[in-house]
Enzyme design. Sequence first.
Site, short mmCIF file in Angstrom:
data_model
loop_
_atom_site.label_atom_id
_atom_site.label_comp_id
_atom_site.label_asym_id
_atom_site.label_seq_id
_atom_site.Cartn_x
_atom_site.Cartn_y
_atom_site.Cartn_z
N GLN A 141 3.31 -22.20 53.08
CA GLN A 141 2.15 -22.37 52.20
C GLN A 141 0.91 -22.75 53.02
O GLN A 141 0.88 -23.79 53.67
CB GLN A 141 2.41 -23.43 51.13
CG GLN A 141 1.31 -23.45 50.06
CD GLN A 141 1.50 -24.54 49.05
OE1 GLN A 141 1.34 -25.72 49.37
NE2 GLN A 141 1.83 -24.18 47.81
N ARG A 163 -0.77 -19.20 44.83
CA ARG A 163 -0.49 -20.23 43.83
C ARG A 163 -1.76 -20.57 43.06
O ARG A 163 -2.81 -20.84 43.67
CB ARG A 163 0.06 -21.50 44.50
CG ARG A 163 0.70 -22.46 43.51
CD ARG A 163 1.30 -23.67 44.18
NE ARG A 163 2.46 -24.16 43.41
CZ ARG A 163 2.85 -25.42 43.39
NH1 ARG A 163 2.21 -26.34 44.10
NH2 ARG A 163 3.91 -25.78 42.68
N GLY A 174 11.03 -28.73 42.20
CA GLY A 174 10.50 -29.61 43.22
C GLY A 174 11.38 -30.82 43.43
O GLY A 174 12.31 -30.82 44.23
N ARG A 175 11.10 -31.88 42.68
CA ARG A 175 11.82 -33.13 42.89
C ARG A 175 13.33 -33.02 42.76
O ARG A 175 14.05 -33.74 43.47
CB ARG A 175 11.24 -34.20 41.94
CG ARG A 175 9.80 -34.56 42.33
CD ARG A 175 9.24 -35.69 41.51
NE ARG A 175 7.90 -36.05 42.00
CZ ARG A 175 7.22 -37.12 41.56
NH1 ARG A 175 7.75 -37.90 40.65
NH2 ARG A 175 6.02 -37.37 42.05
N TYR A 188 -7.60 -27.92 45.28
CA TYR A 188 -7.91 -27.76 46.70
C TYR A 188 -8.98 -26.68 46.89
O TYR A 188 -9.55 -26.18 45.92
CB TYR A 188 -6.62 -27.51 47.48
CG TYR A 188 -5.67 -28.67 47.39
CD1 TYR A 188 -6.07 -29.95 47.81
CD2 TYR A 188 -4.40 -28.54 46.83
CE1 TYR A 188 -5.22 -31.04 47.70
CE2 TYR A 188 -3.56 -29.63 46.72
CZ TYR A 188 -3.97 -30.88 47.15
OH TYR A 188 -3.14 -31.97 47.02
#
Length: 367
Positions: A101, A233, A322-323, A186
């Site tokens: 990424q 993304r 993810g987690r 971002y």
Amino acid sequence: MTLSPLFSSHQLGAHSLPNRIVMAPMTRSRTTQPGDIPNAMMAEYYAQRASAGLIISEATQISPQGKGYSFTPGIYNQAQVDGWKQVTDAVHRAGGRIFLQLWHVGRMSHKVFHNGEPPVAPSALAPNAEVWIAEGEYAGEMVTCPTPRALSEDDIKAVIEDYRQAAINAKDAGFDGVEIHAANGYLIDQFLRSTSNQRTDQYGGNMTNRLRFLKEVTDTVAGVIGADRMGVRLAPYITARGMDCPYVIETILTAAEYLNTAGIGYLHLSEADWDDAPQIPDGFRTALRETFNGTIIVAGRYDKPRAETILENEHADLVAFGRPFIANPDLPDRLARNIPLADFDANSLFGGGISGYSTYPTADING
């Protein structure tokens, strides 16, 4: 017994994925210092999770200017390329596939990372947000982002060149592809939103201009890595960090139309993962599917039933976790056998050593 759609294969460009479970990008801040260099500890961590259909690496800064959090990895010098080569080699030996990424944080940063100078952004607008810093005067704490400096047109050209070089470096490091991080407030996301971009030149103003930076980065990276080996993304419904733009849904769908024409391999939909977060309506999912013909990945608090439902409804092709992958390195196996998932240690999420990182056992070891 009906096979869960999570465990059917999927063709992503040149890559045949054995299942539809993706390891989502997660910042863990375990690089070697100084230099933000990937290391053997990271290679073991990713290789442990190689049973995912696809791994998307943690966000990786394309340049020193793109950094916004302590101990996050880079991909802009040879030491970092060599470090990442350890990771890709380990994942490939374990039978996995991994994309890098590519990340520029823009205004989501702090002067401590930039020799006392402010971070950069499309416009000089502060994000009303914080970043994690464990350098200089800060000892592992969240610190408020300052007002950034607006990028000049020459600066923007230099950033696009940084993306090009980062894609070259990712290829040299052995990655199977790259993902452009254009979400979560971002830099690219800042260009897409009117609330963070008040430029009046060709990179600001109306929607067509707000899309220009994303288009130029996409075309540049595709020229290096190949469009079918890259993803983008996006985060249409995430409004934190001063990103609540009234025009963003239209902008995102227009971006998806362009990315479809460009032939990129996938779109990665970043969904909010906190309590009371905005939900993505089915109408948007349908519109996205009608606009973009490639693979769609979704990420955001998915469990097995919810993941199966979105695949069955054909609103997505792959589901990123993810987690759950943090404490469950064998997550696909656990989901396949309906084994309860282990909980992760929140205190070891960012920074530190192998404890709470590469020390979580598989279900078979647990018995």
